[in-house]
Scaffold this active site. Structure first.
Site, short mmCIF file in Angstrom:
data_model
loop_
_atom_site.label_atom_id
_atom_site.label_comp_id
_atom_site.label_asym_id
_atom_site.label_seq_id
_atom_site.Cartn_x
_atom_site.Cartn_y
_atom_site.Cartn_z
N HIS A 113 0.86 -1.18 0.00
CA HIS A 113 0.00 0.00 0.00
C HIS A 113 0.90 1.23 0.00
O HIS A 113 1.93 1.25 0.66
CB HIS A 113 -0.90 0.01 1.23
CG HIS A 113 -1.95 -1.06 1.20
ND1 HIS A 113 -3.07 -0.97 0.42
CD2 HIS A 113 -2.03 -2.24 1.86
CE1 HIS A 113 -3.81 -2.06 0.60
NE2 HIS A 113 -3.20 -2.85 1.47
N CYS A 120 -2.57 4.67 -4.39
CA CYS A 120 -3.19 3.34 -4.39
C CYS A 120 -4.36 3.28 -5.37
O CYS A 120 -4.50 2.31 -6.12
CB CYS A 120 -3.69 2.97 -2.99
SG CYS A 120 -2.44 2.18 -1.95
#
Length: 111
Positions: A21, A33
């Site tokens: 992430h 993201c």
């Protein structure tokens, strides 16, 4: 950090893996993201719909992981289409990385 690995057989893309992430913003507002997800899932969906092939897809249960491999038995015509679509994905990911290099890395690995 998002890690993108492109697995290649020579110049050909054989598979790719995206994990991690970015952490560039709060959950639900992380633009890096979101961009990486949109680009990668868009490319996978384009291949599935336009090329009508079965990709080997593995996803993590909690997000943050995607592994996609091409079948080995594609004919030359389909291989060319898939390569072009995934090359476009890589260009888009590199564009994101050029602006947000602290949140995403892209590497090539020979298989």
């Amino acid at each position: 950090m998002i890690d993108v690995t492109i697995f290649r057989l020579g110049e050909q893309i054989a598979a790719f893996e995206i994990s991690g992430h970015a952490g560039s913003g709060p959950y639900g507002f992380d633009l890096v993201c979101a961009g990486v997800s949109a680009v990668s899932f868009g490319a996978v969906n384009a291949v599935l719909e336009l090329c009508q092939i079965n990709l080997e897809i593995e996803q993590g249960n909690e997000g943050g992981y995607l592994h996609v491999a091409l079948p080995a038995d594609l004919d030359d015509r389909l291989t060319a289409k898939v390569q072009l679509l995934f090359a476009g994905m890589i260009v888009s990911l590199k564009t994101i990385a050029s602006e947000y290099s602290q949140f995403i890395t892209i590497v090539n690995k020979e298989v």
